[in-house]
Motif scaffolding. Structure first.
Motif, mmCIF file in Angstrom:
data_model
loop_
_atom_site.group_PDB
_atom_site.id
_atom_site.type_symbol
_atom_site.label_atom_id
_atom_site.label_comp_id
_atom_site.label_asym_id
_atom_site.label_seq_id
_atom_site.Cartn_x
_atom_site.Cartn_y
_atom_site.Cartn_z
ATOM 1 N N VAL A 1 0.851 -1.189 0.000
ATOM 2 C CA VAL A 1 0.000 0.000 0.000
ATOM 3 C C VAL A 1 0.880 1.231 0.000
ATOM 4 C CG1 VAL A 1 -1.770 1.299 1.250
ATOM 5 C CG2 VAL A 1 -1.828 -1.206 1.261
ATOM 6 N N SER A 2 0.576 2.166 -0.882
ATOM 7 C CA SER A 2 1.319 3.414 -0.991
ATOM 8 C C SER A 2 0.317 4.551 -1.099
ATOM 9 C CB SER A 2 2.216 3.375 -2.226
ATOM 10 O OG SER A 2 2.875 4.603 -2.388
ATOM 11 N N ARG A 3 0.692 5.729 -0.631
ATOM 12 C CA ARG A 3 -0.203 6.883 -0.740
ATOM 13 C C ARG A 3 0.440 7.961 -1.606
ATOM 14 N NH1 ARG A 3 -4.702 6.834 1.888
ATOM 15 N NH2 ARG A 3 -4.965 5.527 3.683
ATOM 16 N N THR A 4 -0.307 8.407 -2.599
ATOM 17 C CA THR A 4 0.122 9.533 -3.427
ATOM 18 C C THR A 4 -1.078 10.423 -3.661
ATOM 19 O OG1 THR A 4 -0.343 8.376 -5.486
ATOM 20 C CG2 THR A 4 1.902 8.213 -4.641
ATOM 21 N N ARG B 1 -3.126 0.209 -4.115
ATOM 22 C CA ARG B 1 -3.018 -1.147 -3.576
ATOM 23 C C ARG B 1 -2.546 -2.091 -4.665
ATOM 24 N NH1 ARG B 1 -8.815 -2.056 -1.037
ATOM 25 N NH2 ARG B 1 -8.511 -3.742 -2.478
ATOM 26 N N VAL B 2 -1.549 -2.902 -4.324
ATOM 27 C CA VAL B 2 -1.031 -3.891 -5.276
ATOM 28 C C VAL B 2 -0.971 -5.229 -4.567
ATOM 29 C CG1 VAL B 2 0.893 -4.559 -6.752
ATOM 30 C CG2 VAL B 2 0.362 -2.132 -6.433
ATOM 31 N N GLY B 3 -1.648 -6.235 -5.126
ATOM 32 C CA GLY B 3 -1.597 -7.585 -4.595
ATOM 33 C C GLY B 3 -0.607 -8.411 -5.398
ATOM 34 N N PHE B 4 0.014 -9.383 -4.744
ATOM 35 C CA PHE B 4 1.032 -10.199 -5.404
ATOM 36 C C PHE B 4 0.604 -11.655 -5.504
ATOM 37 C CE2 PHE B 4 3.298 -6.524 -3.900
ATOM 38 C CZ PHE B 4 4.063 -6.191 -5.000
ATOM 39 N N ALA C 1 -9.501 -9.123 -8.227
ATOM 40 C CA ALA C 1 -8.909 -7.786 -8.334
ATOM 41 C C ALA C 1 -9.613 -6.961 -9.406
ATOM 42 C CB ALA C 1 -7.419 -7.883 -8.643
ATOM 43 N N ASP C 2 -10.165 -7.613 -10.412
ATOM 44 C CA ASP C 2 -10.873 -6.907 -11.486
ATOM 45 C C ASP C 2 -12.139 -6.217 -10.981
ATOM 46 O OD1 ASP C 2 -8.989 -7.759 -13.300
ATOM 47 O OD2 ASP C 2 -10.178 -9.468 -13.981
ATOM 48 N N LEU D 1 -7.736 -2.574 -7.472
ATOM 49 C CA LEU D 1 -6.578 -3.312 -6.966
ATOM 50 C C LEU D 1 -5.796 -3.834 -8.163
ATOM 51 C CD1 LEU D 1 -4.951 -4.883 -4.768
ATOM 52 C CD2 LEU D 1 -6.642 -6.704 -5.009
ATOM 53 N N THR D 2 -4.517 -3.543 -8.184
ATOM 54 C CA THR D 2 -3.642 -4.117 -9.199
ATOM 55 C C THR D 2 -3.074 -5.401 -8.618
ATOM 56 O OG1 THR D 2 -3.052 -1.959 -10.072
ATOM 57 C CG2 THR D 2 -1.537 -3.766 -10.535
ATOM 58 N N SER D 3 -3.181 -6.491 -9.325
ATOM 59 C CA SER D 3 -2.688 -7.768 -8.833
ATOM 60 C C SER D 3 -1.772 -8.397 -9.875
ATOM 61 C CB SER D 3 -3.865 -8.703 -8.538
ATOM 62 O OG SER D 3 -3.412 -9.877 -7.935
#
Length: 61
Positions: A5-8, A14-17, A23-24, A30-32
């Motif tokens: 998780v990053s804030r800009t 949010r990026v899942g691995f 995620a869609d 959410l980018t996965s």
């Protein structure tokens, strides 16, 4: 699910691995990604075996 998780600009990114299909449909989005776990394991083992064979080769003097 591991999550980065990053804030800009007051927005959370949010990026899942784990490459989940859900995620869609996530709100907020959410980018996965689905990493190549076999390649990661191969690289990790190679680095470990190289370190075992030459433990001082990567140290700076």
């Amino acid at each position: 699910m591991p999550l980065l998780v990053s804030r800009t600009d007051s927005r959370a990114i949010r990026v899942g691995f784990d490459g989940i299909a859900a995620a869609d449909f996530s709100v907020p989005s959410l980018t996965s990604v689905s990493p190549d776990n076999r390649e990661i394991a191969r690289t990790a083992m190679s680095l470990l075996l190289n370190r075992i064979d030459a433990p001082d080769s990567l140290r700076e003097g």
